[in-house]
Design an enzyme around this catalytic site. Structure first.
Site, PDB file in Angstrom:
ATOM      1  N   SER A  33      39.878  28.069  51.131  1.00  0.00           N
ATOM      2  CA  SER A  33      40.107  28.130  51.903  1.00  0.00           C
ATOM      3  C   SER A  33      40.734  27.443  52.444  1.00  0.00           C
ATOM      4  CB  SER A  33      38.681  28.631  52.459  1.00  0.00           C
ATOM      5  OG  SER A  33      37.744  29.520  51.951  1.00  0.00           O
ATOM      6  N   GLU A  40      41.386  37.017  49.459  1.00  0.00           N
ATOM      7  CA  GLU A  40      42.945  37.156  50.652  1.00  0.00           C
ATOM      8  C   GLU A  40      42.140  36.396  51.805  1.00  0.00           C
ATOM      9  OE1 GLU A  40      45.633  38.534  51.326  1.00  0.00           O
ATOM     10  OE2 GLU A  40      45.811  38.613  49.085  1.00  0.00           O
ATOM     11  N   ARG A  74      20.825  66.626  43.617  1.00  0.00           N
ATOM     12  CA  ARG A  74      19.143  65.936  43.045  1.00  0.00           C
ATOM     13  C   ARG A  74      17.886  66.468  43.562  1.00  0.00           C
ATOM     14  NH1 ARG A  74      17.603  63.796  37.986  1.00  0.00           N
ATOM     15  NH2 ARG A  74      15.924  62.271  38.695  1.00  0.00           N
ATOM     16  N   THR A 104      46.638  29.614  46.210  1.00  0.00           N
ATOM     17  CA  THR A 104      45.279  29.435  46.049  1.00  0.00           C
ATOM     18  C   THR A 104      45.058  28.266  45.214  1.00  0.00           C
ATOM     19  OG1 THR A 104      43.842  31.135  46.763  1.00  0.00           O
ATOM     20  CG2 THR A 104      42.368  29.837  45.531  1.00  0.00           C
TER      21      THR A 104
END
Lengths: 636, 636
Positions: free
Chosen positions: B137, B416, B302, B131
């Site tokens: 991209s 990724e 709870r 990158t």
């Protein structure tokens, strides 16, 4: 198009306050994300004192004690702080909104005279100790006790079980000297429900005798705020520590209250605290606006993949998928801003000094505040997440603000009232009104009402609404209004019918309620959709004529996004046919394209001070060049 | 019901690997969230070395160099690490998956012999420098250059512009000695596209000559990983630094490749790296499972608001709204687990040592990996957020793991491969197949095909599918399958029709693509829905008979949630009528109630080691007692 006129419209009724705070804010520069928790807390404490020195926190307090009584102004100021360090926003909110606010509205002159001045000036730092480990949403049943001892004329504060520990209390772990403690008042062996008491928790920096303080430690965000836990063992406070605006205990232990019914008294006390929820909704709105400003500006300058026709790389905001991610959220942020301004104005009208107490209007305000807080904070969480992703890896770096925005605002959806519980509260209030309007009908009228409902059901079962003949024009304001409001009314009517059997003796109330819970929540959401729509439409009418055409388009996009999100419901109930439903989606797409050229203007009009936005995400040179061998558009 | 049998089903094909890693993991205890960034990095480096000593990272490498060649095993092991410290997961992923993986699959014996052993042992730490600041991209157009100099038989690596800076590179800021650098290969004045080069970036802890290293600083999460930036100025590496499995440069500078077409060569190189995406999908799945385990266990213990019938406070997981928040996500987590196991098995089949290269199957694997990575990571982000909110204030405290899970996994949706871009990649591949099947028809066949499509359109326009007569049974597996698969096919056919005009000469390719982009993304999502459904159904068939009935219900809930989410589409296209659509919602509600008693079992079967779950959220004593004066169920 003039950005100033647009900003003026958005700035609304307290535009001057906004201008002031924007100017002051430049001094409150963002924190280094690598600061240790201790250093960050120290820094935020310093900023809190600095904020006190601006005099801004005085704005909301009573003029009798040096304040300005500008309730709307102080909430608006808080909202502008939301563009900045959210730890400061929350610390300030705890100190002046929750702690100071409780002393102001639940206390009487004996408390005001003694404490308000020091609270306003930030000399006396305090906590709002309501939530317990075991009871957060159901505060009516919290377990801390304040037992009156007539022998010494004191209340004895106790934590009777581990679950009664006060938890998540801002200002408790490090800085607070005093706390407004909510506890079950017991006198003469009788419990009178939850009341508020002023309890010293720290003396000379050390926990007061009988007070055990611990630290909630590291949190997802807001690490500049010192949230802590308080456990009380036989802590004695004088009788006068009771904040006694609505109820008092005489020296001999006799209990008295201007509000007979315990439940009503409790909700009246809670209701005076509505300001906190309104403030959180405002802060969330600011955070969402900041995230959108960053993502839109990045989307305009960031280019990726070449257009095969031109060889030029395309700005990512020119992709339809990217527009659809950001622009409907931008439109909704506009709508919420107008709704928030209306809400603040109404709160100001009801709570400004000298205002008459109007119980019905107050209840209505609480409902609206609950609804807008829920919808507004969920909108913020979703918007900030979307903006983070829209900025890719850059959005994951703390230097670009989005991580901090995301982490700090995340708790907004569950504090000051869990959103799901708040929507139920709203629905409950709406059903109360609904029940009243139904109860007011004559037997004949009631029969007709039920008949109409049944007809509605039949219409739905056919899957087609045969009563409607005109084809939907998605850009018709009246059609949008009708669709949004009709859904709200229909859902509410439906849930009322489903809950009616619970009124029968011996009915399984919980089972009936629970089976309709998702329906109830939808009804509440739909109600908020309607009031947000109306607020935006009214806000446009108040705006300068030059900006109205653009705002009308933004409202179109907001309204149609709301309708599109619920289009399954409209189809199921015969309110839209298949073609109309698809026309709504097509109109959303068209509006995204039409508003794309104005996106920058729309975010600039939020008027977020530039120093608070500055970050490498916006500064890096665009890496654009012409590509010799462009990729096929398909992977664009 | 036996939790072991259920876990065995989920553990799938690499159950033994999971058992091993679960045992090893107890040593990798969670980090203190207050650690400074530097200390956290040091700690994760230490854990990385410790992990190397377990021998686990060897699993995936070639047996020729001391590995086990168990490609599926190593990815599964990685997945189990996702229950633990995600900084360790990512650091390990960079070192052995990306860096080591690139050397293994893009390099040849000259690289393997020299480096693999040291990489496996963690002696040589490296980066995967793909990158760039300007290109994330669209990696095909990144700008770093590697220019061959025949005089010295070296490549010269350069960063020609600020946007070509390598960015977000794991292991770069602190620990990496070497990087696999992706750059445009230039020789004899000609560019041959992106290739990978082994470049030393650090010598004795200092940046190598000509390499400028900076730090990405604090991030939203994963602060144990040292992400950094690399700028190269005339950095010389020997000719052999080219990872030359697919292409080489001779001493005299002559370029050669076994793959003629530059685009195909690029995608073949990238394709070998599919393991990274599959690993991220697996890690995201584990994180979502962990969040669900915490939220379900909290939801069971709870209690809040008393049931007016019994005076007992209700466990929050007994509320329908709470069930609807968590249980469909739990069901989808099951579905994704089976889909992931299938994906890993297919990858193993194609990439294990000695496997024949099957280009078609490899392309199909890449498509599936892209789709599952996108859907799985978005699912994780959404699930963890929902679980955080479902745990209220406790979910905001770092001691309860959810903040860290949320912050660490947030980047999974954009690294990724950005999810939106990955879905486009998937859609593009599907359209390729679709185009081929259409192209294969005779003229008559094609005419009939177009005719059928047109008929489909008419059916949709009427809003009712008159061809379907039987009423939908939401629990029919065949009906669910038909609905999910039909939607995928229909969307794909529709988008193919919309894109066809782009093939005409002079068409505005970008405009046509962009107008259909949201349609294209929906088609990709729908395709993934189908394959996930099929994987879960097949997984149930492989499971022990005792657990099948429960798993069938989980699949029902998953399938109907998927259908419910898209029910507007089914209504618009006449695939469901209004009554059927509402029946789907009713069935989801019913299934939530039916699965509620099994919720704990279902999360226990994920087999997350208890030490990794332990936190106050699960330990505090339940603050349950009987309430004397219960609130009305309405606010429950």
């Amino acid at each position: 198009m003039n950005v100033d006129l647009l900003q003026k419209s958005l700035d609304g009724r307290w535009a001057d306050v906004r201008t002031n705070v924007r100017e002051q804010m430049s001094r409150f520069s963002p924190a280094d994300p690598d600061l240790s928790r201790e250093d960050y807390r120290a820094r935020v404490l310093e900023l809190t004192h600095e904020l006190a020195r601006t005099g801004q926190p005085h704005t909301g307090f009573s003029p009798d004690h040096g304040g300005k009584g500008d309730v709307g102004g102080v909430v608006t100021a808080f909202q502008v702080l939301g563009y900045g360090d959210l730890s400061l926003l929350v610390k300030a909110g705890v100190q002046w909104g929750l702690f100071g606010g409780a002393v102001q509205v639940l206390g009487t002159s004996r408390h005001h005279d003694k404490y308000l001045r020091r609270i306003m000036d930030g000399e006396l730092l305090g906590c709002f100790a309501m939530t317990e480990t075991g009871h957060g949403s159901d505060v009516q049943h919290l377990r801390t006790t304040a037992t009156y001892d007539p022998a010494t004329q004191e209340f004895v504060i106790d934590t009777p079980e581990p679950g009664a520990r006060k938890d998540y209390i801002g200002n408790a772990a490090r800085d607070g000297e005093m706390a407004v403690v909510f506890a079950q008042l017991v006198t003469g062996g009788q419990t009178h429900g939850v009341h508020a008491f002023l309890v010293p928790i720290r003396v000379d920096g050390q926990p007061a005798p009988g007070v055990e303080i611990s630290d909630c430690g590291h949190k997802a965000g807001l690490n500049g705020v010192d949230n802590g836990r308080l456990v009380f063992s036989g802590v004695r406070v004088p009788r006068e520590a009771l904040l006694n605006r609505f109820a008092d205990v005489a020296e001999d232990g006799t209990y008295s209250s201007s509000i007979e019914n315990e439940g009503r008294r409790f909700f009246t006390m809670l209701g005076t605290l509505v300001r906190g929820r309104i403030s959180v909704a405002g802060g969330a709105g600011s955070a969402a606006q900041k995230a959108l400003t960053l993502a839109v500006r990045y989307g305009e300058r960031r280019r990726q993949f070449a257009d095969p026709g031109t060889g030029r790389e395309t700005a990512i905001l020119d992709y339809r998928a990217h527009q659809r991610k950001l622009l409907p959220l931008l439109a909704t942020s506009y709508a919420l801003a107008y709704a928030q301004d209306d809400l603040v104005a109404e709160m100001h009208r009801l709570q400004k000094p000298g205002a008459d107490h109007d119980e019905k209007a107050q209840r209505e305000l609480e409902s609206r505040a609950a609804g807008l807080k829920a919808i507004g904070t969920w909108h913020a969480t979703h918007t900030i997440q979307t903006c983070r992703e829209a900025c890719g890896g850059a959005g994951y770096l703390s230097e670009n603000h989005l991580p901090t925005l995301k982490a700090d605002t995340d708790v907004f959806t569950t504090f000051e009232g869990d959103n799901t519980v708040l929507l139920q509260l709203l629905a409950k209030n709406l059903l109360g009104d609904y029940g009243k309007s139904v109860a007011g009908l004559s037997t004949v009228g009631l029969a007709r009402f039920v008949g109409e409902q049944a007809l509605g059901d039949v219409t739905e079962r056919t899957g087609l609404n045969r009563l409607r003949v005109r084809r939907l024009d998605p850009r018709s304001r009246a059609a949008q209004r009708a669709l949004i409001a009709e859904r709200s009314e229909h859902l509410l009517g439906g849930v009322a019918r489903r809950l009616r059997p619970a009124l029968k003796k011996g009915a399984d109330q919980f089972g009936i309620f629970n089976a309709a819970q998702d329906h109830l929540l939808e009804a509440a959401r739909a109600h908020v959709d309607t009031l947000v729509f109306d607020a935006f439409a009214a806000g446009i009418k108040r705006s300068a004529p030059e900006v109205r055409p653009l705002l009308e388009k933004v409202l179109d996009l907001h309204a149609l996004s709301v309708i599109e999100r619920s289009r399954a419901w409209y189809l199921e109930h015969g309110r839209l046919n298949a073609g109309e439903s698809r026309a709504v989606t097509a109109a959303v797409n068209d509006l995204c394209a039409e508003l794309r050229p104005h996106a920058r203007l729309l975010v600039d009009a939020f008027g977020i001070p530039e120093p608070w936005l500055a970050c490498p995400l916006l500064e890096d040179p665009a890496a654009e060049t012409t590509v010799a061998n462009p990729a096929p558009a398909m992977v664009g």
